[in-house]
Design an enzyme around this catalytic site. Structure first.
Site, mmCIF file in Angstrom:
data_model
loop_
_atom_site.group_PDB
_atom_site.id
_atom_site.type_symbol
_atom_site.label_atom_id
_atom_site.label_comp_id
_atom_site.label_asym_id
_atom_site.label_seq_id
_atom_site.Cartn_x
_atom_site.Cartn_y
_atom_site.Cartn_z
ATOM 1 C CD GLU A 110 -2.628 1.369 2.533
ATOM 2 O OE1 GLU A 110 -3.543 0.560 2.730
ATOM 3 O OE2 GLU A 110 -2.322 2.288 3.323
ATOM 4 C CG HIS B 137 -2.034 -5.186 2.012
ATOM 5 N ND1 HIS B 137 -2.068 -4.976 0.648
ATOM 6 C CD2 HIS B 137 -2.327 -3.983 2.572
ATOM 7 C CE1 HIS B 137 -2.366 -3.713 0.390
ATOM 8 N NE2 HIS B 137 -2.520 -3.084 1.546
HETATM 9 P P1 FAD Z 1 -17.059 -0.496 7.075
HETATM 10 O O1 FAD Z 1 -16.259 -1.751 7.034
HETATM 11 O O2 FAD Z 1 -18.166 -0.365 6.126
HETATM 12 O O3 FAD Z 1 -17.637 -0.293 8.532
HETATM 13 C C1 FAD Z 1 -16.752 -0.155 9.626
HETATM 14 C C2 FAD Z 1 -17.547 -0.242 10.904
HETATM 15 O O4 FAD Z 1 -18.532 0.785 10.969
HETATM 16 C C3 FAD Z 1 -18.310 -1.520 11.060
HETATM 17 O O5 FAD Z 1 -17.519 -2.568 11.480
HETATM 18 C C4 FAD Z 1 -19.373 -1.086 12.014
HETATM 19 O O6 FAD Z 1 -18.863 -1.008 13.296
HETATM 20 C C5 FAD Z 1 -19.718 0.295 11.544
HETATM 21 N N1 FAD Z 1 -20.826 0.209 10.556
HETATM 22 C C6 FAD Z 1 -20.712 0.182 9.210
HETATM 23 N N2 FAD Z 1 -21.929 0.078 8.617
HETATM 24 C C7 FAD Z 1 -22.841 0.052 9.620
HETATM 25 C C8 FAD Z 1 -24.263 -0.043 9.663
HETATM 26 N N3 FAD Z 1 -25.008 -0.140 8.565
HETATM 27 N N4 FAD Z 1 -24.864 -0.031 10.879
HETATM 28 C C9 FAD Z 1 -24.126 0.074 11.986
HETATM 29 N N5 FAD Z 1 -22.772 0.168 12.023
HETATM 30 C C10 FAD Z 1 -22.133 0.144 10.859
HETATM 31 N N6 FAD Z 1 -9.739 5.552 5.041
HETATM 32 C C11 FAD Z 1 -9.633 6.512 4.090
HETATM 33 O O7 FAD Z 1 -10.153 7.633 4.269
HETATM 34 N N7 FAD Z 1 -8.957 6.289 2.921
HETATM 35 C C12 FAD Z 1 -8.394 5.094 2.641
HETATM 36 O O8 FAD Z 1 -7.780 4.926 1.575
HETATM 37 C C13 FAD Z 1 -8.482 4.035 3.609
HETATM 38 N N8 FAD Z 1 -7.960 2.816 3.376
HETATM 39 C C14 FAD Z 1 -8.135 1.821 4.312
HETATM 40 C C15 FAD Z 1 -7.630 0.535 4.019
HETATM 41 C C16 FAD Z 1 -7.784 -0.496 4.937
HETATM 42 C C17 FAD Z 1 -7.242 -1.880 4.581
HETATM 43 C C18 FAD Z 1 -8.410 -0.253 6.192
HETATM 44 C C19 FAD Z 1 -8.515 -1.358 7.204
HETATM 45 C C20 FAD Z 1 -8.920 1.011 6.475
HETATM 46 C C21 FAD Z 1 -8.794 2.048 5.548
HETATM 47 N N9 FAD Z 1 -9.318 3.329 5.794
HETATM 48 C C22 FAD Z 1 -9.186 4.320 4.834
HETATM 49 C C23 FAD Z 1 -9.969 3.645 7.066
HETATM 50 C C24 FAD Z 1 -11.501 3.529 6.976
HETATM 51 O O9 FAD Z 1 -12.005 4.468 6.063
HETATM 52 C C25 FAD Z 1 -12.079 3.813 8.366
HETATM 53 O O10 FAD Z 1 -11.712 2.823 9.267
HETATM 54 C C26 FAD Z 1 -13.594 4.050 8.395
HETATM 55 O O11 FAD Z 1 -13.967 4.463 9.707
HETATM 56 C C27 FAD Z 1 -14.429 2.826 8.088
HETATM 57 O O12 FAD Z 1 -14.467 2.536 6.752
HETATM 58 P P2 FAD Z 1 -14.693 0.992 6.334
HETATM 59 O O13 FAD Z 1 -14.843 0.861 4.884
HETATM 60 O O14 FAD Z 1 -13.656 0.180 6.995
HETATM 61 O O15 FAD Z 1 -16.132 0.775 7.001
#
Ligand code: FAD
Length: 304
Positions: free
Chosen positions: A21, A273
């Site tokens: 990454e 990764h």
């Molecule tokens: P999701 O996996 O969709 O949700 C995370 C959590 O939010 C869930 O586990 C749950 O607790 C809660 N949640 C989600 N949907 C619901 C629902 N419908 N009802 C209730 N609770 C819910 N951030 C950036 O800005 N840019 C990036 O490029 C970036 N890359 C990342 C790459 C990786 C591999 C990881 C692990 C994280 C990355 N992040 C990035 C951080 C990420 O954006 C944050 O952690 C954000 O808070 C959650 O996004 P997510 O897609 O992981 O959420």
């Protein structure tokens, strides 16, 4: 202690895949340093390299420019991170189509953090994708993309409990996610426990461990606090007293990361990764240690 060389069999070494990454550079100097790192790591033939998307889409153009350059100038397959927070569907769809037009076929689909801060409650954009699962459905409808998603072995900081996280991951898999990449962790047992719980919930996509080499312990510990990753006391002990000793710190960082990675491989992990922080040296050394060697064609290309 670093594992003895005979702990990993030759066949295990030859079947290890890596991905890297990077984040999009802000300045010309950072751009040069990123491309030095890419040139050094490309000959290791990673399965893919991902490029992050700044909070709330703040690096939209820079992420696009970086992945497009990777498509144009290297043989590596880029994965573009994309968040749906704070943007209307049309805007997000435009970004997806732009990636497709640039030849990108892999997106890391994310919800993202609220623009007001990671510790603020999340609210979807009224005209936006409501969840990551919705975003995945949208991406798959637009083009033939491979989609990776996040996973949190120590639970997402805003999640009430781990099972809730597993439920969210399951929804992302049901929407078409092909692979998950974990938040970084230092205690491998946390990762293996998570794999067990995910498997019991019927999640059958690969869940790649996200590995962060500790370039700077203080910074990593701060980041871990915000990301919900625990920092074991033994890790703090290993970096204790090294704040003003960067040379020893690097050697310790390499040893700590090697130990973690070798243990993962010993226990059957085949895909790793690496969060490179745009720095190649530590990651290159760890990859060398686990048996990866530069492929000649890519090395010649990187030198050209
Ligand atoms: P999701 O996996 O969709 O949700 C995370 C959590 O939010 C869930 O586990 C749950 O607790 C809660 N949640 C989600 N949907 C619901 C629902 N419908 N009802 C209730 N609770 C819910 N951030 C950036 O800005 N840019 C990036 O490029 C970036 N890359 C990342 C790459 C990786 C591999 C990881 C692990 C994280 C990355 N992040 C990035 C951080 C990420 O954006 C944050 O952690 C954000 O808070 C959650 O996004 P997510 O897609 O992981 O959420």
């Amino acid at each position: 202690m670093i594992a003895k060389p005979d702990r990993i069999s030759r066949s295990a070494l030859s079947s290890v895949n890596v991905s890297f990454e990077f984040f999009p550079p802000k300045t010309q100097e950072m751009e040069e340093s990123l491309w030095d790192s890419i040139s050094r790591l490309a000959p290791l033939s990673p399965n893919f390299v991902s490029v992050t998307y700044g909070a709330g889409g703040s690096t939209r153009e820079r992420t696009h420019a970086t992945v497009s350059r990777i498509v144009r100038e290297t043989r590596m397959k880029p994965a573009a991170h994309l968040t749906c927070v704070g943007a209307a569907r049309g805007e997000v769809n435009e970004v997806i189509r732009d990636y497709h037009g640039a030849g990108v076929r892999h997106i890391v689909a994310l919800r993202g953090d609220p623009p007001t801060g990671i510790d603020q409650p999340y609210a979807p954009h009224p005209q936006g994708y409501q969840t990551t699962a919705d975003l995945i459905t949208g991406i798959k409808a637009i083009g033939d993309f491979e989609v990776s998603v996040s996973a949190y072995p120590e639970k997402h900081p805003q999640s009430p409990n781990l099972l809730h996280d597993i439920e969210i991951l399951k929804r992302k898999v049901d929407a078409g996610a092909d692979r998950a990449i974990t938040q970084f962790f230092f205690d491998n047992s946390v990762y293996f426990r998570f794999l067990d719980v995910a498997a019991a919930a019927g999640i059958n996509i690969p869940i790649l461990p996200g590995i962060v080499p500790v370039q700077n312990f203080k910074q990593t510990a701060n980041f871990a606090r915000r990301a919900g990753s625990s920092v074991p006391a033994w890790l703090a002990d290993r970096f204790d007293g090294l704040d003003d000793d960067p040379v020893t710190r690097r050697l310790v960082a390499a040893a700590v990361c090697a130990e973690q990675v070798i243990d993962l491989i010993d226990r059957g992990v085949t895909d790793l990764h690496f969060y490179t922080m745009n720095k190649a040296d530590l990651v290159f050394a760890i990859c060398h240690l686990i048996g990866l060697r530069p492929q000649m064609a890519e090395a010649a290309e990187a030198a050209a």
